[in-house]
Design an enzyme around this catalytic site. Sequence first.
Site, PDB file in Angstrom:
ATOM      1  N   HIS A  37       0.847  -1.206   0.000  1.00 62.36           N
ATOM      2  CA  HIS A  37       0.000   0.000   0.000  1.00 62.36           C
ATOM      3  C   HIS A  37       0.879   1.253   0.000  1.00 62.36           C
ATOM      4  CE1 HIS A  37      -3.053  -2.716   2.089  1.00 62.36           C
ATOM      5  NE2 HIS A  37      -3.728  -2.260   1.043  1.00 62.36           N
ATOM      6  N   GLN A  61     -18.728  -6.083  -0.767  1.00 64.42           N
ATOM      7  CA  GLN A  61     -17.881  -6.906  -1.644  1.00 64.42           C
ATOM      8  C   GLN A  61     -17.501  -8.237  -1.002  1.00 64.42           C
ATOM      9  OE1 GLN A  61     -14.674  -3.752  -1.712  1.00 64.42           O
ATOM     10  NE2 GLN A  61     -13.326  -5.525  -1.843  1.00 64.42           N
ATOM     11  N   LYS A 152      -1.997  -7.024  -7.808  1.00 67.10           N
ATOM     12  CA  LYS A 152      -2.317  -8.312  -7.182  1.00 67.10           C
ATOM     13  C   LYS A 152      -3.774  -8.671  -7.488  1.00 67.10           C
ATOM     14  CE  LYS A 152      -3.053  -9.200  -2.751  1.00 67.10           C
ATOM     15  NZ  LYS A 152      -4.267 -10.064  -2.743  1.00 67.10           N
TER      16      LYS A 152
HETATM   17  O1  PAF Z   1      -8.497  -3.795  -3.297  1.00 70.90           O
HETATM   18  C1  PAF Z   1      -9.098  -3.418  -2.264  1.00 70.90           C
HETATM   19  O2  PAF Z   1      -8.528  -3.282  -1.181  1.00 70.90           O
HETATM   20  C2  PAF Z   1     -10.592  -3.151  -2.349  1.00 70.90           C
HETATM   21  O3  PAF Z   1     -11.216  -4.033  -3.222  1.00 70.90           O
HETATM   22  C3  PAF Z   1     -10.923  -1.702  -2.716  1.00 70.90           C
HETATM   23  C4  PAF Z   1     -10.430  -1.330  -4.103  1.00 70.90           C
HETATM   24  C5  PAF Z   1     -10.289  -0.764  -1.687  1.00 70.90           C
HETATM   25  C6  PAF Z   1     -12.428  -1.482  -2.689  1.00 70.90           C
HETATM   26  O4  PAF Z   1     -12.961  -1.759  -1.435  1.00 70.90           O
END
Ligand code: PAF
Length: 283
Positions: A37, A61, A152
Site C-alpha cells: 500500500h 464486496q 495483485k
Molecule cells: O483492493 C481493495 O482493497 C478493495 O477491493 C478496494 C479497491 C479498496 C475497494 O474496497
Amino acid sequence: MEVYSEKKQISKAISLLKSKKGSVGLVPTMGALHRGHLALVERALENNSHVVVSVFVNPTQFDNEDDLEKYPRTLDEDVALLSTLSKERILVYAPTVDDIYEGNTVSEKFDFDGLEFEMEGRFRNGHFDGVGTIVKRLFEIITPNNAYFGEKDFQQLQIIKKLVEKCHIPVNIIGFPIYRESTGLAMSSRNTRLKPEYLEVSPFIHKTLIAAKKRFGTESANKVTEWVKNQFYNHDLLDLEYFIIADTETLKPTKRKSSKKTYRAFIAVYAGDIRLIDNIALN
Ligand code: PAF
C-alpha cells in the site's frame, strides 16, 4: 495528518485544494496497510499535490460474513504508517458504513462486459458489484485526478478501468506491480492472519507461478494448467481453488496461444481458511 470520517468534510477539504490548483491522487484501501500500500501512496505522492487514502472495509464486496468480520481493522497503525510518508500531503478518509451507504447497504448492478464473470467472479458471488459500487462512490466523493490500484487484484484493476470507461468518470487509473515479501508471497492484509505453518509453505504459490511461466514458453496453456494442478494435488497444506491462464484484456481462459496477445496466469489458493490470490504476466 487529517483523518476524515464524513464525506461532507472531505469533499470540502478537496474543493479547497482544487481551488488552489492542487491535484488529487486516490489510493483506495480496506486498511491494515502494508509495504505494498505504501508503495502505491509513494507513487501517488510523486504524481499529485495531495493524496487521499481511503480506509474502508466495504461490506458489499464480501460474500462471506466470517471473512468480513475477521478482516483486520487497524486505523491507528495505518495513520501512523502513512504519517511516515507525509503528514501534510496525505488526507485519510475512513468513513463509517452509514456515511457511504446512507442506510441502504446494497450494491449497484454493473455490466463489465463479462470481465466480472471470470475467475474471482465465479467464486465470489456479487464481489465485483460491491467493488464497483464502493469505487464509484469514492470517485464521486473524492473526484481524484488519478487513482492507484495494485496488480495483485489484476481482475479488479481491469474492471475498474471498465467502470471508468462505461460511467464516463474523468480519472486516470494507474496499476502498480505486485509487492512481494522476500519469500515471494504477494503482500496482502490477509497475510497477517496466516498461521505459521501456512506462512512457511506460502512461497510455493509464487514459485509455482514462476515455473508455470517458464513452461508456457514451450507448452500449451492446457498442459501448463494440468502441471500446476498436479503440483497442488499432492500438497499437504495448500488447497488450489483455481489456476487459469487468461487473455490479459478479456480475462477469458486461453485455448490457443497467439503471438499477438498477452497472457497472465491467475491463481487462488486456500491456506487453511485464508484465501490467497496471485498472478504473473506470461509474455
Ligand atoms: O483492493 C481493495 O482493497 C478493495 O477491493 C478496494 C479497491 C479498496 C475497494 O474496497
